[in-house]
Design a protein around this motif. Structure first.
Motif, short mmCIF file in Angstrom:
data_model
loop_
_atom_site.label_atom_id
_atom_site.label_comp_id
_atom_site.label_asym_id
_atom_site.label_seq_id
_atom_site.Cartn_x
_atom_site.Cartn_y
_atom_site.Cartn_z
N ALA A 80 -4.79 -22.12 7.31
CA ALA A 80 -4.21 -23.40 6.88
C ALA A 80 -5.14 -24.03 5.86
N LYS A 81 -4.57 -24.50 4.75
CA LYS A 81 -5.41 -25.14 3.74
C LYS A 81 -4.57 -26.05 2.85
N LEU A 82 -5.27 -26.93 2.18
CA LEU A 82 -4.65 -27.82 1.21
C LEU A 82 -5.28 -27.56 -0.14
N GLU A 83 -4.48 -27.09 -1.09
CA GLU A 83 -4.94 -26.83 -2.45
C GLU A 83 -4.37 -27.92 -3.35
N GLY A 84 -5.23 -28.87 -3.74
CA GLY A 84 -4.71 -30.01 -4.49
C GLY A 84 -3.78 -30.81 -3.60
N LYS A 85 -2.51 -30.86 -3.96
CA LYS A 85 -1.51 -31.54 -3.14
C LYS A 85 -0.55 -30.56 -2.47
N THR A 86 -0.87 -29.27 -2.58
CA THR A 86 -0.01 -28.24 -2.01
C THR A 86 -0.59 -27.72 -0.70
N ALA A 87 0.18 -27.84 0.37
CA ALA A 87 -0.23 -27.33 1.68
C ALA A 87 0.22 -25.88 1.81
N GLU A 88 -0.66 -25.02 2.32
CA GLU A 88 -0.33 -23.61 2.52
C GLU A 88 -0.69 -23.20 3.95
N LEU A 89 0.24 -22.52 4.59
CA LEU A 89 0.04 -22.03 5.94
C LEU A 89 0.45 -20.56 6.01
N ILE A 90 -0.41 -19.73 6.54
CA ILE A 90 -0.08 -18.32 6.74
C ILE A 90 0.26 -18.10 8.21
N VAL A 91 1.43 -17.53 8.45
CA VAL A 91 1.90 -17.29 9.81
C VAL A 91 1.99 -15.79 10.06
N ARG A 92 1.41 -15.36 11.16
CA ARG A 92 1.50 -13.95 11.55
C ARG A 92 2.65 -13.80 12.54
N PHE A 93 3.61 -12.95 12.17
CA PHE A 93 4.77 -12.68 13.03
C PHE A 93 4.65 -11.29 13.64
N LYS A 94 4.92 -11.22 14.92
CA LYS A 94 5.04 -9.93 15.60
C LYS A 94 6.45 -9.88 16.17
N ALA A 95 7.22 -8.90 15.71
CA ALA A 95 8.63 -8.86 16.09
C ALA A 95 9.07 -7.44 16.40
N GLU A 96 10.22 -7.35 17.07
CA GLU A 96 10.87 -6.06 17.33
C GLU A 96 12.19 -6.03 16.58
N ILE A 97 12.37 -4.98 15.79
CA ILE A 97 13.54 -4.88 14.93
C ILE A 97 14.16 -3.50 15.05
N ILE A 98 15.48 -3.48 15.08
CA ILE A 98 16.21 -2.22 14.95
C ILE A 98 16.51 -2.05 13.47
N ALA A 99 15.92 -1.04 12.86
CA ALA A 99 16.06 -0.82 11.41
C ALA A 99 16.86 0.44 11.14
N VAL A 100 18.02 0.26 10.55
CA VAL A 100 18.92 1.39 10.28
C VAL A 100 19.44 1.29 8.85
N THR A 101 19.38 2.40 8.12
CA THR A 101 19.92 2.49 6.76
C THR A 101 21.08 3.47 6.74
N LYS A 102 22.18 3.04 6.13
CA LYS A 102 23.37 3.90 6.03
C LYS A 102 23.77 4.06 4.57
N ASP A 103 24.50 5.15 4.29
CA ASP A 103 24.99 5.34 2.93
C ASP A 103 26.32 4.62 2.77
N GLY A 104 26.92 4.76 1.59
CA GLY A 104 28.16 4.06 1.30
C GLY A 104 29.31 4.44 2.21
N GLU A 105 29.22 5.61 2.83
CA GLU A 105 30.29 6.07 3.72
C GLU A 105 29.98 5.76 5.19
N GLY A 106 28.89 5.07 5.43
CA GLY A 106 28.54 4.70 6.78
C GLY A 106 27.74 5.74 7.54
N ASN A 107 27.31 6.78 6.85
CA ASN A 107 26.51 7.81 7.51
C ASN A 107 25.05 7.35 7.65
#
Length: 217
Positions: A153-180
């Motif tokens: 967390a920091k303030l640069e000039g008048k801009t506040a910046e916060l870095i958030v670490r996310f830990k998540a579970e995701i189902i990641a699936v890629t399909k082609d145009g035909e749904g395969n």
């Protein structure tokens, strides 16, 4: 005469006893004014009828955070923006994380425009367009956000910046145009770790934070 003298002496004795008791508490006296109650988040005590804006006393707020660098960052940001609240921000960041991912997966550029600054927006839209050119589509699902913690967390000039670490579970699936199925597994979630940087101009009336950087880890 003796009776009169005795009565006079008895009356004088009673009067002296009553006078000696003056000033002693009987238990029926009015209660003293109530002690000032503690202000919110450790701010200096305020009396019940005190209408002073306690939230404006940003320098009196004590953050229950062990990391001294984070405490200083929070304090600097709160001096520039007295409305800043850590739990509220974290809750908003969790919601933004979910909405941004879902918008990216579905190719919803309009929603992404709301949450991203120009540089991140251009990166995300370029990835969407490349995916569309290859005829791919994503069937991803966010199963759970296990953790969402501010790590910087920091303030640069008048801009506040916060870095958030996310830990998540995701189902990641890629399909082609035909749904395969091209990549991934619909029945298996993978763990992802992201560090997203959110920023906001503290002079702005817009309370929303923008995503200005992303990286894994």
């Amino acid at each position: 005469m003796l009776d009169i003298i005795l009565l006079a002496m008895l009356a004088a004795f009673i009067l002296l006893r009553l006078r000696s008791e003056l000033g002693k508490k009987t238990g029926n006296e009015p209660l003293p004014p109530a002690a000032p109650r503690p202000g919110r988040d450790g701010a200096k005590p305020v009396v019940e009828a005190d209408f002073e804006d306690v939230s404006a006393r940003d320098d009196t707020v004590i953050d229950m955070e062990e990391n001294s660098a984070l405490r200083k960052g929070y304090q600097d940001i709160r001096r520039a923006d007295s409305s800043f609240d850590v739990p509220t921000f974290v809750g908003g960041a969790r919601s933004a994380y979910e909405m941004i991912l879902e918008a990216f997966w579905s190719g919803d550029k309009e929603t992404l425009r709301t949450f991203l600054d120009d540089s991140v927006y251009n990166q995300f839209t370029a990835a969407i367009e490349a995916r569309e050119q290859n005829g791919y589509q994503l069937d991803n699902r966010l199963v759970d956000i296990a953790e969402a913690d501010i790590v910087e967390a920091k303030l640069e000039g008048k801009t506040a910046e916060l870095i958030v670490r996310f830990k998540a579970e995701i189902i990641a699936v890629t399909k082609d145009g035909e749904g395969n199925l091209v990549e991934g597994n619909l029945s298996e979630a993978v763990e992802v770790n992201d560090r997203w940087t959110f920023a906001r101009d503290t002079r702005s009336r817009d309370p929303n934070w923008l995503l200005v950087a992303t990286r894994a880890g």
